[in-house]
Design a protein around this motif. Structure first.
Motif, PDB file in Angstrom:
ATOM      1  N   MET A   1       0.838  -1.190   0.000  1.00  0.00           N
ATOM      2  CA  MET A   1       0.000   0.000   0.000  1.00  0.00           C
ATOM      3  C   MET A   1       0.879   1.247   0.000  1.00  0.00           C
ATOM      4  O   MET A   1       1.843   1.337   0.740  1.00  0.00           O
ATOM      5  CB  MET A   1      -0.882  -0.025   1.242  1.00  0.00           C
ATOM      6  N   SER A   2       0.516   2.191  -0.833  1.00  0.00           N
ATOM      7  CA  SER A   2       1.321   3.400  -0.895  1.00  0.00           C
ATOM      8  C   SER A   2       0.911   4.359   0.209  1.00  0.00           C
ATOM      9  O   SER A   2      -0.202   4.321   0.704  1.00  0.00           O
ATOM     10  CB  SER A   2       1.149   4.068  -2.258  1.00  0.00           C
ATOM     11  N   THR A   3       1.833   5.191   0.599  1.00  0.00           N
ATOM     12  CA  THR A   3       1.547   6.205   1.598  1.00  0.00           C
ATOM     13  C   THR A   3       0.714   7.297   0.959  1.00  0.00           C
ATOM     14  O   THR A   3       0.983   7.716  -0.161  1.00  0.00           O
ATOM     15  CB  THR A   3       2.866   6.804   2.128  1.00  0.00           C
ATOM     16  N   TYR A   4      -0.285   7.756   1.694  1.00  0.00           N
ATOM     17  CA  TYR A   4      -1.103   8.841   1.172  1.00  0.00           C
ATOM     18  C   TYR A   4      -0.226  10.051   0.856  1.00  0.00           C
ATOM     19  O   TYR A   4       0.648  10.410   1.627  1.00  0.00           O
ATOM     20  CB  TYR A   4      -2.183   9.257   2.170  1.00  0.00           C
ATOM     21  N   GLY A   5      -0.510  10.700  -0.256  1.00  0.00           N
ATOM     22  CA  GLY A   5       0.193  11.926  -0.597  1.00  0.00           C
ATOM     23  C   GLY A   5       1.588  11.678  -1.132  1.00  0.00           C
ATOM     24  O   GLY A   5       2.478  12.491  -0.944  1.00  0.00           O
ATOM     25  N   ASP A   6       1.775  10.551  -1.794  1.00  0.00           N
ATOM     26  CA  ASP A   6       3.077  10.312  -2.415  1.00  0.00           C
ATOM     27  C   ASP A   6       3.412  11.447  -3.375  1.00  0.00           C
ATOM     28  O   ASP A   6       2.568  11.896  -4.146  1.00  0.00           O
ATOM     29  CB  ASP A   6       3.057   8.991  -3.201  1.00  0.00           C
ATOM     30  N   LEU A   7       4.658  11.879  -3.333  1.00  0.00           N
ATOM     31  CA  LEU A   7       5.051  13.023  -4.152  1.00  0.00           C
ATOM     32  C   LEU A   7       4.843  12.780  -5.631  1.00  0.00           C
ATOM     33  O   LEU A   7       4.498  13.679  -6.378  1.00  0.00           O
ATOM     34  CB  LEU A   7       6.519  13.382  -3.870  1.00  0.00           C
ATOM     35  N   ASP A   8       5.014  11.520  -6.076  1.00  0.00           N
ATOM     36  CA  ASP A   8       4.900  11.275  -7.524  1.00  0.00           C
ATOM     37  C   ASP A   8       3.466  11.399  -8.025  1.00  0.00           C
ATOM     38  O   ASP A   8       3.235  11.478  -9.220  1.00  0.00           O
ATOM     39  CB  ASP A   8       5.507   9.916  -7.905  1.00  0.00           C
ATOM     40  N   LYS A   9       2.484  11.438  -7.115  1.00  0.00           N
ATOM     41  CA  LYS A   9       1.096  11.612  -7.547  1.00  0.00           C
ATOM     42  C   LYS A   9       0.646  13.067  -7.479  1.00  0.00           C
ATOM     43  O   LYS A   9      -0.492  13.376  -7.813  1.00  0.00           O
ATOM     44  CB  LYS A   9       0.176  10.748  -6.685  1.00  0.00           C
ATOM     45  N   LEU A  10       1.536  13.922  -7.002  1.00  0.00           N
ATOM     46  CA  LEU A  10       1.156  15.316  -6.804  1.00  0.00           C
ATOM     47  C   LEU A  10       1.577  16.201  -7.973  1.00  0.00           C
ATOM     48  O   LEU A  10       1.403  17.410  -7.935  1.00  0.00           O
ATOM     49  CB  LEU A  10       1.775  15.846  -5.506  1.00  0.00           C
ATOM     50  N   ASN A  11       2.149  15.599  -8.998  1.00  0.00           N
ATOM     51  CA  ASN A  11       2.506  16.393 -10.183  1.00  0.00           C
ATOM     52  C   ASN A  11       2.152  15.637 -11.452  1.00  0.00           C
ATOM     53  O   ASN A  11       2.909  15.618 -12.404  1.00  0.00           O
ATOM     54  CB  ASN A  11       3.988  16.765 -10.172  1.00  0.00           C
ATOM     55  N   THR A  12       0.990  15.008 -11.444  1.00  0.00           N
ATOM     56  CA  THR A  12       0.554  14.313 -12.649  1.00  0.00           C
ATOM     57  C   THR A  12       0.028  15.332 -13.657  1.00  0.00           C
ATOM     58  O   THR A  12      -0.438  16.410 -13.277  1.00  0.00           O
ATOM     59  CB  THR A  12      -0.532  13.280 -12.319  1.00  0.00           C
ATOM     60  N   PRO A  13       0.105  15.023 -14.947  1.00  0.00           N
ATOM     61  CA  PRO A  13      -0.363  15.972 -15.963  1.00  0.00           C
ATOM     62  C   PRO A  13      -1.836  16.346 -15.753  1.00  0.00           C
ATOM     63  O   PRO A  13      -2.635  15.511 -15.345  1.00  0.00           O
ATOM     64  CB  PRO A  13      -0.176  15.203 -17.265  1.00  0.00           C
ATOM     65  N   GLY A  14      -2.160  17.599 -16.028  1.00  0.00           N
ATOM     66  CA  GLY A  14      -3.536  18.056 -15.961  1.00  0.00           C
ATOM     67  C   GLY A  14      -3.924  18.713 -14.654  1.00  0.00           C
ATOM     68  O   GLY A  14      -4.997  19.316 -14.566  1.00  0.00           O
ATOM     69  N   LEU A  15      -3.074  18.596 -13.632  1.00  0.00           N
ATOM     70  CA  LEU A  15      -3.402  19.261 -12.370  1.00  0.00           C
ATOM     71  C   LEU A  15      -3.344  20.777 -12.556  1.00  0.00           C
ATOM     72  O   LEU A  15      -2.492  21.284 -13.276  1.00  0.00           O
ATOM     73  CB  LEU A  15      -2.427  18.834 -11.275  1.00  0.00           C
ATOM     74  N   PRO A  16      -4.260  21.489 -11.934  1.00  0.00           N
ATOM     75  CA  PRO A  16      -4.275  22.949 -12.105  1.00  0.00           C
ATOM     76  C   PRO A  16      -3.050  23.601 -11.462  1.00  0.00           C
ATOM     77  O   PRO A  16      -2.472  23.067 -10.516  1.00  0.00           O
ATOM     78  CB  PRO A  16      -5.556  23.373 -11.381  1.00  0.00           C
ATOM     79  N   VAL A  17      -2.683  24.747 -11.987  1.00  0.00           N
ATOM     80  CA  VAL A  17      -1.578  25.526 -11.429  1.00  0.00           C
ATOM     81  C   VAL A  17      -2.122  26.899 -11.033  1.00  0.00           C
ATOM     82  O   VAL A  17      -3.083  27.383 -11.613  1.00  0.00           O
ATOM     83  CB  VAL A  17      -0.418  25.695 -12.439  1.00  0.00           C
ATOM     84  N   PRO A  18      -1.510  27.503 -10.026  1.00  0.00           N
ATOM     85  CA  PRO A  18      -1.981  28.830  -9.610  1.00  0.00           C
ATOM     86  C   PRO A  18      -1.698  29.892 -10.662  1.00  0.00           C
ATOM     87  O   PRO A  18      -0.753  29.763 -11.443  1.00  0.00           O
ATOM     88  CB  PRO A  18      -1.177  29.100  -8.329  1.00  0.00           C
TER      89      PRO A  18
END
Ligand SMILES: [Zn+2]
Length: 145
Positions: free
Chosen positions: A1-18
């Motif tokens: 099981m992966s740890t919640y909030g893995d860094l590699d899932k926080l920069n997937t394509p399509g995420l909004p940017v400020p």
């Protein structure tokens, strides 16, 4: 099981940017250098976040950008199970952080299972790449030692 909030899932394509404005640019440039910058009033010492043209306490326009320690506590949080956009990896934790200097910011708590989050837990800022040339300030549990 992966740890919640893995860094590699926080920069997937399509995420909004400020959207960076002239007013907020110093904050985002600080994040690029792994510095958490906040405005501070020269006249009354009040910390101002989000960036403003005038102090939210005394209306002075004499605001400096200063570096925060980046440490604080979890002031409040919510666990989002149904994200507003499908690009977000749910569940995730939306959090209000109370920084050591006494100011608050809305962010995310990462590297923490939702069941482990609790009000008052010590946290520290970390800077998470987003898109091609941005970093977002997020917070993770501060491990003593
Ligand atoms: Zn002020």
């Amino acid at each position: 099981m992966s740890t919640y909030g893995d860094l590699d899932k926080l920069n997937t394509p399509g995420l909004p940017v400020p959207t960076i404005t002239d007013l907020s640019r110093p904050h985002w440039e600080g994040c690029q250098r792994d510095e958490l910058l906040v405005q501070r009033c020269q006249d009354c010492g009040h910390y101002v976040f989000i960036p403003e043209l005038a102090c939210t306490n005394c209306l002075s326009q004499q605001l400096d950008w200063v570096a925060s320690s980046g440490t604080g506590v979890l002031y409040s949080f919510t666990v989002i199970y149904r994200p507003q956009r499908p690009e977000f990896d749910a569940p995730y934790i939306g959090a209000i952080i109370e920084l050591e200097e006494g100011w608050h910011m809305l962010s995310n708590l990462i590297e923490c299972e939702p069941e482990a989050a609790c009000i008052g837990m010590p946290v520290e800022v970390c800077f998470v790449p987003r898109g091609d040339n941005l970093k977002l300030p997020m917070f993770r549990p501060l491990v003593a030692g």
